[in-house]
Design an enzyme around this catalytic site. Structure first.
Site, mmCIF file in Angstrom:
data_model
loop_
_atom_site.group_PDB
_atom_site.id
_atom_site.type_symbol
_atom_site.label_atom_id
_atom_site.label_comp_id
_atom_site.label_asym_id
_atom_site.label_seq_id
_atom_site.Cartn_x
_atom_site.Cartn_y
_atom_site.Cartn_z
ATOM 1 C CD GLU A 1 -27.236 6.713 2.052
ATOM 2 O OE1 GLU A 1 -27.297 7.836 1.518
ATOM 3 O OE2 GLU A 1 -27.363 5.658 1.435
ATOM 4 C CB CYS B 1 -23.192 4.839 8.098
ATOM 5 S SG CYS B 1 -22.255 3.308 7.887
ATOM 6 C CD GLU C 1 -20.998 -4.511 -2.063
ATOM 7 O OE1 GLU C 1 -21.155 -3.389 -1.582
ATOM 8 O OE2 GLU C 1 -19.932 -5.117 -2.053
ATOM 9 C CG HIS D 1 -19.193 9.189 4.078
ATOM 10 N ND1 HIS D 1 -20.383 8.532 4.006
ATOM 11 C CD2 HIS D 1 -18.238 8.262 3.931
ATOM 12 C CE1 HIS D 1 -20.154 7.257 3.812
ATOM 13 N NE2 HIS D 1 -18.867 7.051 3.769
ATOM 14 N NE ARG E 1 -2.387 -1.164 3.541
ATOM 15 C CZ ARG E 1 -2.880 -0.837 4.720
ATOM 16 N NH1 ARG E 1 -4.039 -0.217 4.788
ATOM 17 N NH2 ARG E 1 -2.234 -1.115 5.825
ATOM 18 C CD GLU E 2 4.633 -0.354 -1.505
ATOM 19 O OE1 GLU E 2 3.481 -0.626 -1.896
ATOM 20 O OE2 GLU E 2 5.502 -1.228 -1.320
ATOM 21 N N GLY F 1 -23.483 1.788 15.521
ATOM 22 C CA GLY F 1 -22.596 0.775 16.104
ATOM 23 C C GLY F 1 -21.224 1.289 16.459
ATOM 24 C CB SER F 2 -18.229 2.004 14.556
ATOM 25 O OG SER F 2 -18.731 2.746 13.475
ATOM 26 C CE LYS G 1 -4.317 3.324 4.305
ATOM 27 N NZ LYS G 1 -5.704 3.755 4.050
HETATM 28 N N1 GLN Z 1 -22.069 -1.413 12.643
HETATM 29 C C1 GLN Z 1 -21.201 -0.902 11.640
HETATM 30 C C2 GLN Z 1 -20.633 0.428 12.091
HETATM 31 O O1 GLN Z 1 -21.305 1.151 12.746
HETATM 32 C C3 GLN Z 1 -21.908 -0.716 10.302
HETATM 33 C C4 GLN Z 1 -20.974 -0.247 9.217
HETATM 34 C C5 GLN Z 1 -21.543 -0.229 7.823
HETATM 35 O O2 GLN Z 1 -22.706 -0.174 7.606
HETATM 36 N N2 GLN Z 1 -20.729 -0.275 6.808
HETATM 37 O O3 GLN Z 1 -19.542 0.779 11.795
HETATM 38 ZN ZN ZN Z 2 -23.638 1.771 7.159
#
Ligand code: GLN
Ligand code: ZN
Length: 764
Positions: free
Chosen positions: A672, A733, A612, A701, A17-18, A439-440, A20
């Site tokens: 989303e 998200c 996807e 984002h 990954r140079e 979640g995160s 990057k």
């Molecule tokens: N639970 C994950 C988070 O909150 C969901 C991530 C995702 O939808 N790509 O990061």
């Molecule tokens: Zn998400």
């Protein structure tokens, strides 16, 4: 004349990954543009050397990119949106502003939209075109890179994204038909081709991947004229049109009659189309057959591939046959040689990009010099295929037995949603318009370094877990303080939502350097699923239980769903994907049961990759959605009525598969919606979504902190189509890419918006 060994494109990030590192250092203003360009040039050089060493005849150039090849094409033909046409800025800074947004010449500009490249996990930037747009040659990138290679003794085959695909993948900003712009675009492409011809190129590869999509008659009819014009523009060049990712179906006729020198067909995703093409192909056209897989990591069965190629050689003659990968190798990790930790058995089953080049050149040697010339390679390949088939590591009898059993009763919750809802209300006691996150929480430098130290053995398990507990308890304190209703632990132990489970499930391996570009400088390391998937022990229960011990509010257990684990892994090719999905689903089902038994009342099973996975050929979509829905239900339906199952999806077009999403029968979906200003809600107007929904109220984002008033407005818009009793309040998200000083005010405002709307509802 001999058969030629070719390649369509190579991974761009470098073996480690140079690129990057070089990009991120430039973006952070820690290095100069010249340093970035030098790193990129060194990586191109390395790629050409690897091709040359492997004995590839047609070596690609212009397949490398500092961000994305569709963006490169937009810049090449001067398709720069007005907002990016700021004066007095460097071309490179404009390029990155188009890719990433941000400051440009003292203004703040938004980026181009990003979307998935066909059915891959690579994302491209969507060019913006308008009525009457005139193109003009605005960059010399293809020429510069051709010359760079020439200077080190390699005459490359430059790669261009084809003009028809470019227009069809772009977005018309004012309702115009992009194909109306074709004449001007062809004139610009003609200039590119002429410059390459003059510089000494003899072949050019023009990718037209849209030929693998369903096209209407108007779209299909422009190909012939386009290629007649391009051919006339540079008569000394030979043109290869490349297609990939699926069979050409009803576009095959058009493709084999294009006035070009060669047509590339993906013989991995659609083996059947090779015979169809050979029956039709005029004797002026050569075929390039993609027989080694550019999207998956399994070593090619060389004898089987050679059987097919020999038949083609017999029919076409050596001079009309080229051999290559099914598609660009962009979607593979670079080199199996960089995986010292991989065991020898699994290693012997695999091939990454560098190994693919060897496979291609071996096959071509076999065609040109006879099977005896590659007898050793053939024997080794056959032995590896047989060993993989017979390996006890691939089969887990208990998993097989479970899969073979009758599972119809396992795919439905005990009661219908209406009944479950009552049980969950009694169990959870949530207010109307409940608030939660996805979640995160921020992946801080501290938590990344904690994981890295643990992985490299610099700290022990105890210190590591101590660090995670501290992160979680801070996260819980924050969530209680700010007043969220359903809490999360924040996912500090996960580097990636799929890799984490890939490390814990049997039947999967995780690589050390198996990075694949997702977008820009962002790469993912997909696990390799080589055998029956089994969960030897609980994977998330301890962290969930610890988190729940810190608070009286419900904590949401956090799992990745079977479709997403499958979709974001390299998946075995020796059984149907639906079967592998079911194996993963059983593992997740067991995890749900363990979480529930440990006192967790809300469990989220993320499925952001549902969309996807949708196959490109329309005829295959129904079957996919059926097994995908059934895998999710198998994973989730073991939960008791009073346990609330959530799912989450993001960053895709969901309106046309909303009925499959409803068929998941999750109690709650967070989805989303904010980037499109709640366009998603149209789906809920037309389709009476039966369960609870949390349309995302802000785009995670962007570092921008959303105002309470904006989110109130979005909530009111959602209330117009979703009844208040079934509406949730959450971001788009997970928040892992944000910083705490962005997350704190954003979530504070989100909770305030929920309170404001609740108060309004109460006083009505
Ligand atoms: N639970 C994950 C988070 O909150 C969901 C991530 C995702 O939808 N790509 O990061
Ligand atoms: Zn998400």
């Amino acid at each position: 004349m001999v058969v030629l060994a070719t390649n369509l494109g190579f991974p761009r990030m470098g073996p480690k990954r140079e690129l990057k590192q070089a990009l991120e250092s430039y973006w952070a203003q820690k290095s100069s543009a010249a340093e970035l360009q030098q790193s990129a040039a060194d990586l191109r050089h390395l790629s050409w050397d690897l091709h040359r060493a492997a004995g590839i005849d047609h070596i690609p150039s212009n397949d490398a990119s500092l961000y994305d090849h569709v963006l490169d094409t937009a810049v090449l033909v001067g398709a720069i949106p007005e907002r990016h046409q700021v004066g007095g800025v460097e071309a490179l800074d404009r390029y990155f502003a188009m890719a990433r947004g941000g400051g440009l010449g003292g203004q703040s500009v938004t980026a181009l939209e990003m979307t998935k490249w066909f059915d891959t996990n690579y994302h491209y930037l969507v060019p913006e075109l308008h009525k009457g747009q005139q193109f003009s040659l605005a960059s010399t990138k293809p020429l510069d890179e051709f010359r760079q290679a020439l200077a080190v003794g390699v005459t490359t085959r430059p790669v261009l994204l084809g003009p028809v695909s470019f227009l069809l993948l772009s977005k018309g900003t004012d309702g115009g038909d992009n194909l109306d712009l074709l004449p001007s675009l062809i004139a610009t492409y003609a200039e590119v081709l002429q410059s390459l011809e003059q510089a000494g190129a003899s072949w050019v590869q023009i990718d037209e991947p849209v030929l693998a999509l369903h096209l209407d008659l108007d779209q299909r009819s422009v190909f012939d004229r386009t290629y007649a014009d391009l051919r006339a523009a540079a008569p000394g060049l030979r043109l290869l049109v490349a297609t990939y990712f699926a069979g050409l179906g009803e576009n095959l006729q058009t493709a084999v009659h294009l006035p070009v020198d060669a047509l590339h067909l993906d013989a991995v995703s659609s083996p059947g189309q090779v015979d169809l093409a050979m029956a039709e192909v005029p004797d002026t056209l050569a075929l390039s057959l993609g027989v080694v897989d550019g999207r998956n990591v399994w070593r090619t069965d060389l004898a089987a591939a050679l059987d097919r190629l020999e038949a083609a050689q017999h029919k076409l003659g050596s001079e009309r046959l080229l051999v290559g990968p099914s598609c660009s190798l962009l979607h593979l990790p670079v080199d199996l040689g960089l995986e010292p930790a991989l065991d020898d058995e699994v290693r012997s089953w695999l091939a990454f990009a560098v190994q693919r080049l060897d496979e291609i050149s071996t096959l071509v040697r076999g065609l040109n010099e006879g099977r005896e010339a590659i007898a050793d390679e053939l024997a080794a390949s056959t032995a590896a295929a047989q060993a993989r088939q017979a390996s006890p590591r691939v089969v887990n009898p208990a998993v097989r037995q479970r899969l073979a059993g009758d599972s119809t009763g396992l795919e439905h919750r005990a009661s219908a949603y209406g009944m479950r809802r009552q049980a969950q209300q009694a169990n959870l006691g949530l207010p109307i318009l409940p608030t939660t996150t996805i979640g995160s929480f921020p992946q801080t430098p501290a938590v990344r370094s904690l994981r890295a130290q643990f992985k490299s053995g610099r700290i022990d398990t105890e210190a590591y877990e101590e660090g995670l507990r501290a992160y979680i308890s801070d996260a819980v304190a924050f969530q209680e303080e700010v007043g969220l209703d359903v809490l999360v632990h924040g996912e500090p132990e996960r580097n990636d939502m799929v890799e984490y489970f890939g490390e814990l499930l049997e039947g999967c391996v995780v690589t050390s350097n198996g990075w694949v570009q997702s977008y820009g400088s962002r790469c993912v390391k997909p696990p390799i699923i080589y055998g029956d998937v089994n969960r030897p022990r609980p994977m998330t229960v301890d962290w969930a239980v610890y988190t729940q011990s810190l608070t009286d509010r419900p904590v949401k257990g956090m799992l990745t769903g079977p479709i997403t684990i499958l979709q974001w892994s390299f998946v075995r090719n020796d059984q149907p994907h639906g079967d592998t999905a079911r194996q993963i689903a059983f593992a997740i089902r067991d995890e749900v049961a363990d979480l529930e038994a440990a006192g967790i009342k809300v469990i989220q099973i993320d499925e952001p990759a549902l969309r996807e996975g949708l196959p490109l050929p329309e005829g295959e979509r129904k079957a996919y959605l059926e097994w995908a829905v059934s895998a999710f239900k198998l994973a989730s339906s073991g939960a008791r009525d009073e346990t609330q199952i959530h799912t989450h999806m993001c960053y895709a077009e969901f309106n046309d598969i909303i009925d499959s999403i409803a068929a998941f029968d999750a109690d709650v979906i967070s989805i989303e919606a904010s980037r499109s200003r709640m366009e998603l809600l149209a789906a809920f107007t037309d389709f009476d979504y039966p369960n609870e929904v949390g349309p995302g109220l802000f785009d995670i984002h962007s570092p921008r902190v959303p105002e309470t008033s904006e989110m109130v407005e979005l909530l009111l818009a959602a209330l117009a189509v979703v009844p208040a009793e079934r509406l949730w309040v959450n971001p788009d998200c997970g928040l892992k890419t944000r910083r705490w000083d962005e997350v704190r005010p954003a979530i504070t405002n989100l909770v305030a918006a929920a309170h404001e709307v609740r108060d309004g509802l109460a006083s009505n």
